[in-house]
Write a protein that holds these residues in place. Structure first.
Motif, PDB file in Angstrom:
ATOM      1  N   GLY A  23       3.607  16.107  15.347  1.00 42.93           N
ATOM      2  CA  GLY A  23       3.173  17.273  16.086  1.00 42.93           C
ATOM      3  C   GLY A  23       3.934  18.551  15.784  1.00 42.93           C
ATOM      4  O   GLY A  23       4.104  19.376  16.669  1.00 42.93           O
ATOM      5  N   LEU A  24       4.389  18.719  14.562  1.00 41.65           N
ATOM      6  CA  LEU A  24       5.036  19.971  14.175  1.00 41.65           C
ATOM      7  C   LEU A  24       3.984  21.072  14.220  1.00 41.65           C
ATOM      8  O   LEU A  24       2.919  20.954  13.638  1.00 41.65           O
ATOM      9  CB  LEU A  24       5.614  19.866  12.763  1.00 41.65           C
ATOM     10  CG  LEU A  24       6.254  21.126  12.207  1.00 41.65           C
ATOM     11  CD1 LEU A  24       7.576  21.382  12.919  1.00 41.65           C
ATOM     12  CD2 LEU A  24       6.487  20.992  10.727  1.00 41.65           C
ATOM     13  N   LYS A  25       4.291  22.108  14.943  1.00 49.48           N
ATOM     14  CA  LYS A  25       3.345  23.208  15.043  1.00 49.48           C
ATOM     15  C   LYS A  25       3.492  24.125  13.828  1.00 49.48           C
ATOM     16  O   LYS A  25       4.558  24.230  13.232  1.00 49.48           O
ATOM     17  CB  LYS A  25       3.600  23.981  16.332  1.00 49.48           C
ATOM     18  CG  LYS A  25       3.291  23.168  17.573  1.00 49.48           C
ATOM     19  CD  LYS A  25       3.477  24.030  18.801  1.00 49.48           C
ATOM     20  CE  LYS A  25       2.961  23.357  20.026  1.00 49.48           C
ATOM     21  NZ  LYS A  25       3.721  22.280  20.541  1.00 49.48           N
ATOM     22  N   ILE A  26       2.411  24.794  13.474  1.00 53.11           N
ATOM     23  CA  ILE A  26       2.421  25.722  12.344  1.00 53.11           C
ATOM     24  C   ILE A  26       3.458  26.815  12.576  1.00 53.11           C
ATOM     25  O   ILE A  26       4.163  27.210  11.649  1.00 53.11           O
ATOM     26  CB  ILE A  26       1.025  26.337  12.141  1.00 53.11           C
ATOM     27  CG1 ILE A  26       0.021  25.285  11.702  1.00 53.11           C
ATOM     28  CG2 ILE A  26       1.063  27.479  11.145  1.00 53.11           C
ATOM     29  CD1 ILE A  26       0.247  24.769  10.304  1.00 53.11           C
ATOM     30  N   SER A  27       3.587  27.280  13.806  1.00 52.20           N
ATOM     31  CA  SER A  27       4.556  28.338  14.099  1.00 52.20           C
ATOM     32  C   SER A  27       5.981  27.862  13.822  1.00 52.20           C
ATOM     33  O   SER A  27       6.799  28.624  13.301  1.00 52.20           O
ATOM     34  CB  SER A  27       4.420  28.812  15.547  1.00 52.20           C
ATOM     35  OG  SER A  27       4.667  27.751  16.446  1.00 52.20           O
ATOM     36  N   HIS A  28       6.284  26.603  14.131  1.00 48.78           N
ATOM     37  CA  HIS A  28       7.612  26.061  13.853  1.00 48.78           C
ATOM     38  C   HIS A  28       7.856  25.997  12.353  1.00 48.78           C
ATOM     39  O   HIS A  28       8.950  26.326  11.877  1.00 48.78           O
ATOM     40  CB  HIS A  28       7.769  24.668  14.458  1.00 48.78           C
ATOM     41  CG  HIS A  28       7.673  24.648  15.940  1.00 48.78           C
ATOM     42  ND1 HIS A  28       7.203  23.551  16.619  1.00 48.78           N
ATOM     43  CD2 HIS A  28       7.969  25.574  16.876  1.00 48.78           C
ATOM     44  CE1 HIS A  28       7.221  23.807  17.911  1.00 48.78           C
ATOM     45  NE2 HIS A  28       7.687  25.035  18.087  1.00 48.78           N
ATOM     46  N   ALA A  29       6.861  25.567  11.604  1.00 51.08           N
ATOM     47  CA  ALA A  29       6.992  25.480  10.153  1.00 51.08           C
ATOM     48  C   ALA A  29       7.189  26.863   9.536  1.00 51.08           C
ATOM     49  O   ALA A  29       7.994  27.028   8.618  1.00 51.08           O
ATOM     50  CB  ALA A  29       5.770  24.793   9.556  1.00 51.08           C
ATOM     51  N   LEU A  30       6.479  27.860  10.037  1.00 53.22           N
ATOM     52  CA  LEU A  30       6.632  29.213   9.520  1.00 53.22           C
ATOM     53  C   LEU A  30       8.014  29.774   9.821  1.00 53.22           C
ATOM     54  O   LEU A  30       8.620  30.425   8.975  1.00 53.22           O
ATOM     55  CB  LEU A  30       5.554  30.128  10.106  1.00 53.22           C
ATOM     56  CG  LEU A  30       4.139  29.893   9.597  1.00 53.22           C
ATOM     57  CD1 LEU A  30       3.154  30.778  10.340  1.00 53.22           C
ATOM     58  CD2 LEU A  30       4.063  30.150   8.110  1.00 53.22           C
ATOM     59  N   VAL A  31       8.518  29.517  11.015  1.00 55.45           N
ATOM     60  CA  VAL A  31       9.863  29.977  11.369  1.00 55.45           C
ATOM     61  C   VAL A  31      10.900  29.318  10.466  1.00 55.45           C
ATOM     62  O   VAL A  31      11.814  29.979   9.964  1.00 55.45           O
ATOM     63  CB  VAL A  31      10.162  29.702  12.857  1.00 55.45           C
ATOM     64  CG1 VAL A  31      11.629  29.901  13.169  1.00 55.45           C
ATOM     65  CG2 VAL A  31       9.314  30.596  13.735  1.00 55.45           C
ATOM     66  N   LEU A  39      17.884  32.911   4.554  1.00 54.86           N
ATOM     67  CA  LEU A  39      19.162  32.265   4.284  1.00 54.86           C
ATOM     68  C   LEU A  39      19.485  32.282   2.799  1.00 54.86           C
ATOM     69  O   LEU A  39      20.643  32.410   2.407  1.00 54.86           O
ATOM     70  CB  LEU A  39      19.138  30.828   4.807  1.00 54.86           C
ATOM     71  CG  LEU A  39      20.439  30.062   4.823  1.00 54.86           C
ATOM     72  CD1 LEU A  39      21.438  30.767   5.744  1.00 54.86           C
ATOM     73  CD2 LEU A  39      20.214  28.649   5.295  1.00 54.86           C
ATOM     74  N   ALA A  40      18.461  32.182   1.958  1.00 51.38           N
ATOM     75  CA  ALA A  40      18.675  32.194   0.501  1.00 51.38           C
ATOM     76  C   ALA A  40      19.221  33.530   0.020  1.00 51.38           C
ATOM     77  O   ALA A  40      19.832  33.597  -1.044  1.00 51.38           O
ATOM     78  CB  ALA A  40      17.369  31.877  -0.211  1.00 51.38           C
ATOM     79  N   GLY A  41      19.029  34.579   0.786  1.00 49.36           N
ATOM     80  CA  GLY A  41      19.507  35.887   0.385  1.00 49.36           C
ATOM     81  C   GLY A  41      20.876  36.239   0.945  1.00 49.36           C
ATOM     82  O   GLY A  41      21.360  37.344   0.726  1.00 49.36           O
ATOM     83  N   THR A  42      21.519  35.334   1.651  1.00 49.04           N
ATOM     84  CA  THR A  42      22.810  35.621   2.258  1.00 49.04           C
ATOM     85  C   THR A  42      23.952  35.172   1.358  1.00 49.04           C
ATOM     86  O   THR A  42      23.739  34.539   0.325  1.00 49.04           O
ATOM     87  CB  THR A  42      22.947  34.914   3.624  1.00 49.04           C
ATOM     88  OG1 THR A  42      22.911  33.504   3.422  1.00 49.04           O
ATOM     89  CG2 THR A  42      21.835  35.317   4.578  1.00 49.04           C
ATOM     90  N   ALA A  43      25.162  35.450   1.789  1.00 50.21           N
ATOM     91  CA  ALA A  43      26.348  35.084   1.014  1.00 50.21           C
ATOM     92  C   ALA A  43      26.631  33.581   1.065  1.00 50.21           C
ATOM     93  O   ALA A  43      27.376  33.061   0.234  1.00 50.21           O
ATOM     94  CB  ALA A  43      27.553  35.849   1.545  1.00 50.21           C
ATOM     95  N   ILE A  44      26.044  32.882   2.016  1.00 50.88           N
ATOM     96  CA  ILE A  44      26.294  31.446   2.144  1.00 50.88           C
ATOM     97  C   ILE A  44      25.388  30.619   1.207  1.00 50.88           C
ATOM     98  O   ILE A  44      25.602  29.419   1.033  1.00 50.88           O
ATOM     99  CB  ILE A  44      26.134  31.005   3.612  1.00 50.88           C
ATOM    100  CG1 ILE A  44      26.780  29.657   3.834  1.00 50.88           C
ATOM    101  CG2 ILE A  44      24.685  30.976   4.028  1.00 50.88           C
ATOM    102  CD1 ILE A  44      26.896  29.257   5.281  1.00 50.88           C
TER     103      ILE A  44
END
Length: 64
Positions: A23-31, A39-44
């Motif tokens: 029951g994963l909602k589409i909104s959860h997947a988009l978030v 996160l890929a664009g951060t220093a970590i």
């Protein structure tokens, strides 16, 4: 490159299974997807990539 593509495919399959079975909602997947892109664009990001490569090498070294 192959490892990152495999990781993306694996995570995509897991997300699809969560969507279909748990029951994963589409909104959860988009978030989650947006969080990953930001996160890929951060220093970590290099630390996360190194951790993923380390886990992959550990799993690759296992003998069954």
């Amino acid at each position: 490159m192959i490892l990152s593509i495999s990781g993306v495919v694996l995570l995509g399959i897991i997300a699809f299974l969560f969507f279909r079975k748990d029951g994963l909602k589409i909104s959860h997947a988009l978030v989650c997807a947006l969080f990953g892109f930001y996160l890929a664009g951060t220093a970590i990001a290099p630390s996360i990539k190194a951790g993923g490569a380390s886990i992959a090498s550990i799993l690759g070294g296992l003998k069954f």
